[in-house]
Design an enzyme around this catalytic site. Sequence first.
Site, PDB file in Angstrom:
ATOM      1  N   ALA A   1     -44.144  -3.755  -6.770  1.00  0.00           N
ATOM      2  CA  ALA A   1     -44.497  -2.087  -8.103  1.00  0.00           C
ATOM      3  C   ALA A   1     -45.143  -1.197  -6.970  1.00  0.00           C
ATOM      4  CB  ALA A   1     -44.633  -2.817  -9.107  1.00  0.00           C
TER       5      ALA A   1
ATOM      6  N   ILE B   1     -46.056  -7.283   9.427  1.00  0.00           N
ATOM      7  CA  ILE B   1     -47.051  -6.955  10.619  1.00  0.00           C
ATOM      8  C   ILE B   1     -48.552  -7.609  10.813  1.00  0.00           C
ATOM      9  CG2 ILE B   1     -48.852  -5.082  11.707  1.00  0.00           C
ATOM     10  CD1 ILE B   1     -45.235  -4.375  10.974  1.00  0.00           C
TER      11      ILE B   1
ATOM     12  N   ASN C   1     -53.832   4.548   3.675  1.00  0.00           N
ATOM     13  CA  ASN C   1     -53.210   3.641   4.604  1.00  0.00           C
ATOM     14  C   ASN C   1     -54.179   2.320   3.878  1.00  0.00           C
ATOM     15  OD1 ASN C   1     -53.089   1.593   6.614  1.00  0.00           O
ATOM     16  ND2 ASN C   1     -54.810   1.651   6.892  1.00  0.00           N
TER      17      ASN C   1
ATOM     18  N   ARG D   1     -59.732  -1.620   9.583  1.00  0.00           N
ATOM     19  CA  ARG D   1     -59.437  -2.647   9.960  1.00  0.00           C
ATOM     20  C   ARG D   1     -57.987  -2.434  10.024  1.00  0.00           C
ATOM     21  NH1 ARG D   1     -58.756  -6.872   6.765  1.00  0.00           N
ATOM     22  NH2 ARG D   1     -60.333  -5.780   5.074  1.00  0.00           N
TER      23      ARG D   1
ATOM     24  N   TYR E   1     -47.486  -6.184  -5.562  1.00  0.00           N
ATOM     25  CA  TYR E   1     -47.174  -5.338  -4.823  1.00  0.00           C
ATOM     26  C   TYR E   1     -45.974  -4.530  -4.302  1.00  0.00           C
ATOM     27  CZ  TYR E   1     -48.120  -4.018   0.214  1.00  0.00           C
ATOM     28  OH  TYR E   1     -47.937  -4.523   1.838  1.00  0.00           O
TER      29      TYR E   1
HETATM   30  P1  NDP Z   1     -56.061  -4.975   6.339  1.00  0.00           P
HETATM   31  O1  NDP Z   1     -56.199  -5.875   5.077  1.00  0.00           O
HETATM   32  O2  NDP Z   1     -55.869  -4.999   7.652  1.00  0.00           O
HETATM   33  O3  NDP Z   1     -56.991  -3.483   5.999  1.00  0.00           O
HETATM   34  C1  NDP Z   1     -57.284  -3.090   5.161  1.00  0.00           C
HETATM   35  C2  NDP Z   1     -57.908  -1.987   4.886  1.00  0.00           C
HETATM   36  O4  NDP Z   1     -57.869  -1.144   3.626  1.00  0.00           O
HETATM   37  C3  NDP Z   1     -59.358  -2.015   5.062  1.00  0.00           C
HETATM   38  O5  NDP Z   1     -59.413  -0.954   6.441  1.00  0.00           O
HETATM   39  C4  NDP Z   1     -59.897  -2.141   3.879  1.00  0.00           C
HETATM   40  O6  NDP Z   1     -61.791  -1.152   4.280  1.00  0.00           O
HETATM   41  C5  NDP Z   1     -58.948  -1.069   3.241  1.00  0.00           C
HETATM   42  N1  NDP Z   1     -59.643  -1.029   1.989  1.00  0.00           N
HETATM   43  C6  NDP Z   1     -58.504  -2.840   1.288  1.00  0.00           C
HETATM   44  N2  NDP Z   1     -58.639  -2.321   0.173  1.00  0.00           N
HETATM   45  C7  NDP Z   1     -59.785  -0.808  -0.650  1.00  0.00           C
HETATM   46  C8  NDP Z   1     -60.281  -0.196  -1.164  1.00  0.00           C
HETATM   47  N3  NDP Z   1     -60.053  -0.874  -2.527  1.00  0.00           N
HETATM   48  N4  NDP Z   1     -61.247   0.602  -1.204  1.00  0.00           N
HETATM   49  C9  NDP Z   1     -60.586   1.091   0.017  1.00  0.00           C
HETATM   50  N5  NDP Z   1     -60.444   0.643   1.637  1.00  0.00           N
HETATM   51  C10 NDP Z   1     -60.051  -0.511   1.089  1.00  0.00           C
HETATM   52  O7  NDP Z   1     -54.695  -4.822   6.188  1.00  0.00           O
HETATM   53  P2  NDP Z   1     -53.591  -4.124   6.833  1.00  0.00           P
HETATM   54  O8  NDP Z   1     -53.471  -3.408   8.077  1.00  0.00           O
HETATM   55  O9  NDP Z   1     -52.643  -5.156   6.972  1.00  0.00           O
HETATM   56  O10 NDP Z   1     -52.907  -3.181   5.981  1.00  0.00           O
HETATM   57  C11 NDP Z   1     -52.778  -1.603   5.922  1.00  0.00           C
HETATM   58  C12 NDP Z   1     -51.705  -0.893   4.766  1.00  0.00           C
HETATM   59  O11 NDP Z   1     -50.603  -1.210   5.457  1.00  0.00           O
HETATM   60  C13 NDP Z   1     -51.683  -1.698   3.355  1.00  0.00           C
HETATM   61  O12 NDP Z   1     -51.534  -0.411   2.697  1.00  0.00           O
HETATM   62  C14 NDP Z   1     -51.255  -2.464   3.564  1.00  0.00           C
HETATM   63  O13 NDP Z   1     -50.653  -3.074   2.170  1.00  0.00           O
HETATM   64  C15 NDP Z   1     -49.368  -1.655   4.545  1.00  0.00           C
HETATM   65  N6  NDP Z   1     -48.829  -2.861   5.217  1.00  0.00           N
HETATM   66  C16 NDP Z   1     -48.954  -3.915   5.818  1.00  0.00           C
HETATM   67  C17 NDP Z   1     -48.162  -4.543   6.359  1.00  0.00           C
HETATM   68  C18 NDP Z   1     -48.567  -5.847   6.825  1.00  0.00           C
HETATM   69  O14 NDP Z   1     -47.227  -7.334   7.571  1.00  0.00           O
HETATM   70  N7  NDP Z   1     -49.738  -6.423   7.268  1.00  0.00           N
HETATM   71  C19 NDP Z   1     -46.416  -4.673   6.047  1.00  0.00           C
HETATM   72  C20 NDP Z   1     -46.855  -3.332   4.936  1.00  0.00           C
HETATM   73  C21 NDP Z   1     -47.393  -3.171   4.282  1.00  0.00           C
HETATM   74  P3  NDP Z   1     -62.344  -2.904   4.517  1.00  0.00           P
HETATM   75  O15 NDP Z   1     -62.081  -3.412   5.709  1.00  0.00           O
HETATM   76  O16 NDP Z   1     -63.746  -2.080   3.917  1.00  0.00           O
HETATM   77  O17 NDP Z   1     -61.983  -4.012   3.806  1.00  0.00           O
END
Ligand code: NDP
Length: 264
Positions: free
Chosen positions: A177, A208, A110, A36, A175
């Site tokens: 940290a 984002i 990611n 996602r 987060y």
């Molecule tokens: P989403 O919540 O849209 O997607 C998260 C993704 O990570 C999904 O594929 C999810 O899998 C997977 N995931 C979450 N937890 C786990 C876990 N415990 N084990 C395995 N997979 C996991 O997040 P974003 O796309 O918004 O964010 C992606 C990255 O970017 C993250 O690290 C976030 O911290 C970082 N980020 C995002 C920002 C934003 O504004 N959106 C800003 C700065 C950083 P599943 O679909 O199965 O849940």
Amino acid sequence: MMALIRGLYLLEFHGFIEVNMTKSNNKLALVIGGSRGIGRAIVLRLAQEGFDIWLTCRSNIEAAKEVQAEVEKIGRECAISVFDIADHKAVKAALEKQVDERVPDAVVYNAGITKDNLFVFMTKDEWDSVLHTNLDGFYHVMHTVIFSMLREKRGRIVIVSSTSGEIGQAGQVNYSASKAGLIGAAKALAREVARKNIWVNVVAPGVIDTEMTKDLPKDKILPMIPMQRYGTADEVASIVAFLCAEKHMYIHGQVIGVNGGLAI
Ligand code: NDP
């Protein structure tokens, strides 16, 4: 010609999922959290750049399969693994044998979660779950894949951190940290592996437009962003793809902000 080396895998923690992975001559990108949001955009962009994809998610198999279908439409192979990055045993079970057989050319770490709360109200569970997922997950994943990459003496690693890890964010002590920890870990790893032809960099997105940010108070956040808008997942993906695919690379151990000026 491609030889079929993968069929049906038992992922005992989440049941069965079909993983078709052939040993093609294309480069392979392992995208942790590719079902996602930003991860999905990274997967599609890397597929367009010519990578076969091995994407992972925690539980959202339907979303992962939709991404897989899109990758296949682009003409690349796409395997899916389902596991919780906070669970060391599960990570090893899902990745260890496979990375040994087909070593990824690029690994994008990611996946990540938020559990926001003011620190004074933050529960131990809110602290632990974010640190266990975002930061321990780095150890679980990277420690499982790094040996094979070192053996091959090549590879690109991109860690997705956050502006919160660079400058801190109220309500996100846990987060921030975890994401600051990722920056330190990536920089230290960069010093260790450069001589083996492995480049490590960090991408730090600002705000984002994804599910993670859909409930944030946009009217309060936009005034803090000089570009006056949220970023898109594609805008993050294009930097990640550059760091994974660019042939003439002298960028190593760096943190690249994709934040519309939120942190300058
Ligand atoms: P989403 O919540 O849209 O997607 C998260 C993704 O990570 C999904 O594929 C999810 O899998 C997977 N995931 C979450 N937890 C786990 C876990 N415990 N084990 C395995 N997979 C996991 O997040 P974003 O796309 O918004 O964010 C992606 C990255 O970017 C993250 O690290 C976030 O911290 C970082 N980020 C995002 C920002 C934003 O504004 N959106 C800003 C700065 C950083 P599943 O679909 O199965 O849940």
